[in-house]
Write a protein that holds these residues in place. Structure first.
Motif, PDB file in Angstrom:
ATOM      1  N   ASN A 605       0.845  -1.212   0.000  1.00  0.00           N
ATOM      2  CA  ASN A 605       0.000   0.000   0.000  1.00  0.00           C
ATOM      3  C   ASN A 605       0.869   1.247   0.000  1.00  0.00           C
ATOM      4  N   TYR A 609       0.729   4.090  -2.791  1.00  0.00           N
ATOM      5  CA  TYR A 609       0.179   5.443  -2.585  1.00  0.00           C
ATOM      6  C   TYR A 609       1.271   6.479  -2.311  1.00  0.00           C
ATOM      7  N   ASP A 637       5.291   6.169   5.051  1.00  0.00           N
ATOM      8  CA  ASP A 637       5.581   6.619   3.686  1.00  0.00           C
ATOM      9  C   ASP A 637       5.424   8.124   3.617  1.00  0.00           C
ATOM     10  N   PHE A 655     -13.507  -0.711   1.574  1.00  0.00           N
ATOM     11  CA  PHE A 655     -13.387   0.743   1.620  1.00  0.00           C
ATOM     12  C   PHE A 655     -12.147   1.184   0.858  1.00  0.00           C
ATOM     13  N   ARG A 656     -12.393   2.100  -0.019  1.00  0.00           N
ATOM     14  CA  ARG A 656     -11.267   2.692  -0.753  1.00  0.00           C
ATOM     15  C   ARG A 656     -11.492   4.179  -0.826  1.00  0.00           C
ATOM     16  N   VAL A 657     -10.401   4.929  -0.625  1.00  0.00           N
ATOM     17  CA  VAL A 657     -10.533   6.388  -0.710  1.00  0.00           C
ATOM     18  C   VAL A 657     -10.829   6.736  -2.163  1.00  0.00           C
ATOM     19  N   ASN A 660      -8.643   6.499  -5.484  1.00  0.00           N
ATOM     20  CA  ASN A 660      -7.509   5.583  -5.331  1.00  0.00           C
ATOM     21  C   ASN A 660      -7.860   4.164  -5.769  1.00  0.00           C
ATOM     22  N   GLY A 664      -6.493  -1.636  -6.024  1.00  0.00           N
ATOM     23  CA  GLY A 664      -6.946  -2.321  -4.806  1.00  0.00           C
ATOM     24  C   GLY A 664      -8.408  -2.714  -4.837  1.00  0.00           C
ATOM     25  N   SER A 665      -8.720  -3.697  -3.937  1.00  0.00           N
ATOM     26  CA  SER A 665     -10.113  -4.141  -3.774  1.00  0.00           C
ATOM     27  C   SER A 665     -10.745  -3.517  -2.546  1.00  0.00           C
ATOM     28  N   GLY A 666      -9.904  -2.936  -1.685  1.00  0.00           N
ATOM     29  CA  GLY A 666     -10.432  -2.358  -0.436  1.00  0.00           C
ATOM     30  C   GLY A 666     -10.607  -3.407   0.638  1.00  0.00           C
ATOM     31  N   GLY A 668      -7.789  -5.336   1.732  1.00  0.00           N
ATOM     32  CA  GLY A 668      -6.481  -5.589   2.336  1.00  0.00           C
ATOM     33  C   GLY A 668      -6.405  -5.180   3.796  1.00  0.00           C
ATOM     34  N   LEU A 669      -6.712  -3.908   4.118  1.00  0.00           N
ATOM     35  CA  LEU A 669      -6.576  -3.426   5.496  1.00  0.00           C
ATOM     36  C   LEU A 669      -7.564  -4.111   6.434  1.00  0.00           C
TER      37      LEU A 669
END
Ligand code: ADP
Length: 734
Positions: A605, A609, A637, A655-657, A660, A664-666, A668-669
């Motif tokens: 990530n 980003y 970062d 959830f993804r901002v 962005n 990503g699939s949202g 991961g976190l």
């Protein structure tokens, strides 16, 4: 009112009543007999007065018979003896004979001689003239028709007179009748006074023809008749009068004789009555007081004593006490009976006390049991996750803690409130039902709930029910999340599939670009595999099926491996990936693959980003969290950063901002967070938009673990760099 007072009152009233009754009865009887006596006396005196007048008439009759049957008178009335007047008719003769008038009438009814003597000369002349006029033509009065003498009363000239007439005969009573001799005696005031004195009685005569009679006489006149010739009337308080009707010589009512006397007899009766009353009162008082004293001594005092004793027993509350019994009468019997009752009461009291103690013990035991049950019930109800409400006729009577927490209302406001007023949909009493609604909190916000309402049968006039309220906010949220999850998952899976299908089509059309097609197909299938793995992890996490294969290891080994693999990717993106960690091995008990997955995700990530030229630092530290020593892996970062409003959501699935969404699939976190929490660790994030982001992962240090020199990572330099070719080795977590 006390018994003594009642006795005094009754005795006094009885005495007064008796005295009054006796007095009134005797007053009637005695006074009547005295009045009767008075009347008898009066009648007797009236008779005496009448007899006195009758005597006077008889005396005159006797005297006139002497004078009328006398040769001298015989000759005188025939005019033969002139000396007769001088020799016989002097005033003294009149006074001696008690005669006021003498009249000689011859056979031709001519008045030969008439003379009247009286106290008053004028009256004498008037009366004489009136007498002559009355007598002259009255043949009967002159004995001419009957030849017999006449005697009686007569009113002449308005004056009462005793009149006698006798035929004039020779001394040997031979005739013929030469005339009539008439005598009269004037019953004037002096005459009547003389009679009154002689009789010791006041008498008076009244002419019945006289119009102005005294009132009492007029009254008597109305009652008098030939049938009732005598009456007695009370004249005033001090005088009683007897009235007798006197007829004249012609038997016509002519005079009323009134005899009056003092009322001594009556007053004697009154005095006797008064003395009797006084005697009665005195005797009554003596008798009454005596009776009261006797009753007091024989009954009341003993009753009072009995009463005091009984009251004393009541005050002392001591039923073992006994009354003092005196004598053998009813009061003594009462005392014995009360003593018997006291004995019985004492006995039953002892039994009652025993029963009471037993009952109290049972009640206490039962109360403790009930309180225990109540406390248990209270604990259960308060421990319930669901809200519990008890309503009577729709009004809240009881709420448990969960319900209070749900609504944030004070209990005192809730109790008595209508349950329906709290819900957005109307609540209906009646049979058991389940429905979903929303409750309105005190601040106006709502909470979604599932309501189960059950009626309580108590069989009275009230509707009672127990309502269980369950907060379904999370359920609804989870449901929505699930739906969102499926929508997103299918959408995210369809994109790479479409890409693969496109690439296969192109492969067929442009086989000369095989290498490019294979490269893209490979990347896309990698992405798809990654996505499917993520979805599997999310699914396991949701079902609590993520199983850790823990083992003791040195954390640096994992970090080294991740950094090494990610180095290529960093280089490809023209960023600098650095690792900062101590050489001292940090032992942890973790699932190496999962922790690798965590750190890989964070580093990838960070690379993703962070714009070109940026720096990513992976730092391993130690520190304390909640009093426990932890290893802290920080991935910092200098990238785009995360805004404040997004930072709270980044651990939510999918959830993804905004902006962005490239790769990503949202997920991961979300998976990272789940794995860290499964390790009883924690993850935090700090970020500033445009400056960079730092994720920190806390993992408990395994101090007990002996140094594992085999596992010890090669301590990296403070800013080690890794070759970019290792990027292709990045493999998804299995
Ligand atoms: P993805 O697979 O889309 O990266 P993640 O769950 O890993 O999904 O991340 C969720 C979102 O968090 C990302 O879409 C991104 O917007 C944001 N994010 C994650 N890491 C960083 C970072 N280091 N810097 C900035 N944004 C980040």
């Amino acid at each position: 009112m006390t018994l003594r007072r009642k006795t005094i009152l009754i005795t006094t009233i009885t005495l007064i009543g008796l005295i009054l009754l006796l007095y009134l009865t005797l007053r009637v009887l005695i006074l009547q007999s005295y009045i009767g006596l008075e009347q008898q006396t009066m009648l007797r005196n009236l008779n005496r007065a009448g007899n006195s007048l009758q005597d006077a008439i008889e005396r005159l009759q006797w005297a006139i018979s002497d004078w009328a049957a006398w040769d001298d008178t015989y000759a005188f009335v025939q005019g033969d003896s002139a000396e007769y007047i001088e020799a016989n008719l002097m005033d003294d003769t009149f006074w001696a004979l008690k005669v006021n008038l003498m009249m000689f009438v011859n056979a031709a009814s001519e008045v030969v001689y008439a003379k009247m003597v009286d106290v008053d000369d004028a009256e004498q002349t008037r009366l004489l003239a009136a007498f002559e006029e009355t007598a002259r033509d009255d043949k009967r009065f002159l004995n001419l028709t009957t030849g017999t003498p006449i005697a009686g009363f007569m009113v002449v000239g308005g004056e009462p007179m005793i009149v006698v007439s006798h035929p004039i005969m020779r001394s040997d009573e031979s005739g013929p009748q030469a005339g009539t001799l008439i005598w009269a005696r004037h019953l004037n005031q002096q005459e009547l006074a003389a009679i009154s004195t002689s009789l010791r009685l006041s008498i008076a005569l009244f002419d019945t023809a006289y119009s102005d009679l005294p009132t009492d006489v007029t009254l008597a006149q109305q009652s008098l008749s030939s049938a009732s010739p005598q009456i007695v009337n009370i004249m005033d308080d001090n005088t009683v009068g007897g009235y007798a009707l006197l007829t004249d010589i012609y038997d016509n009512p002519a005079l009323i004789l009134r005899a009056s006397q003092g009322r001594e007899i009556y007053w004697q009766g009154q005095a006797a009555l008064t003395y009797f009353l006084i005697a009665l009162v005195v005797i009554g008082i003596v008798f009454g007081v005596g009776t009261l004293l006797l009753v007091d001594w024989l009954v009341l005092r003993r009753l009072t004593r009995l009463n005091d004793h009984v009251r004393q027993i009541g005050i002392n509350d001591d039923f073992s006490m006994r009354l003092l019994v005196e004598g053998r009468d009813e009061l003594a019997q009462l005392g014995i009976a009360i003593n018997a009752v006291l004995g019985a009461v004492a006995h039953s009291r002892a039994a009652l006390q025993e029963l009471n103690v037993e009952l109290e013990q049972r009640v206490a035991a039962r109360t403790t049991q009930l309180e225990h049950q109540k406390s248990q019930l209270q604990t259960i109800m308060d421990a319930m996750g669901e809200g519990l409400v008890y309503c009577v006729d729709g009004r809240i009577q009881y709420v448990n803690d969960a319900f209070i927490d749900m609504l944030d209302y004070p209990v005192r406001d809730l109790v008595g409130m209508s349950f329906g007023a709290l819900t957005t949909h109307p609540h209906q009493m009646g049979p058991a039902r389940r429905y979903e609604t929303a409750l309105v909190r005190q601040d106006g916000t709502t909470v979604s709930v599932a309501v189960t309402s059950m009626p309580v049968d108590v069989f009275d006039d009230h509707e009672r029910c127990v309502i269980i309220v369950r907060d379904i906010t999370q359920e609804l949220k989870a449901k929505a999340q699930k739906e969102y999850f499926y929508a997103r998952a299918s959408h995210d899976l369809r994109s790479p599939l479409t890409s693969i299908m496109t690439r296969l089509y192109l492969l067929e059309k442009k086989p000369e670009q095989l290498e490019t097609h294979l490269k893209i197909l490979n990347r896309t299938s990698d992405r798809m595999l990654q996505l499917v793995n993520d979805l599997l992890d999310v699914s396991r996490a949701n079902q609590n099926a993520l199983v850790l294969k823990r083992r003791d290891l040195v954390l640096q080994t994992i970090i080294d491996e991740v950094v090494e693999i990610q180095q290529a990717d960093a280089e490809q993106r023209n960023t600098c990936l650095m690792l900062e960690q101590d050489e001292t091995p940090l032992h942890v008990n973790v699932d190496p693959l999962r922790i690798n997955q965590v750190i890989t995700n964070l580093v990838s990530n960070a690379i993703q980003y962070t714009p070109e030229g940026g720096t990513i630092i992976v730092r391993l530290e130690t520190g304390e969290d909640n009093g426990t020593k932890h290893a802290i892996v920080r991935v910092s970062d200098s990238g785009i950063g995360i805004s404040r409003e997004n930072i709270d959501h980044i651990f939510e699935p999918f959830f993804r901002v905004d902006g962005n969404q490239e790769n990503g699939s949202g997920l991961g976190l979300y998976i990272v967070n789940e794995i860290v929490q499964l390790h009883a660790g924690k993850i935090s994030v700090e970020s500033e938009v445009g400056k960079g982001t730092t994720f920190s992962v806390y993992l408990a240090l395994n101090d007990a673990c002996p140094d594992d020199t085999d596992d010890t990572a090669k301590a990296s330099s403070a800013s080690s760099t890794h070759s970019p070719e290792n990027v292709a080795d990045k493999s998804p977590v299995q």
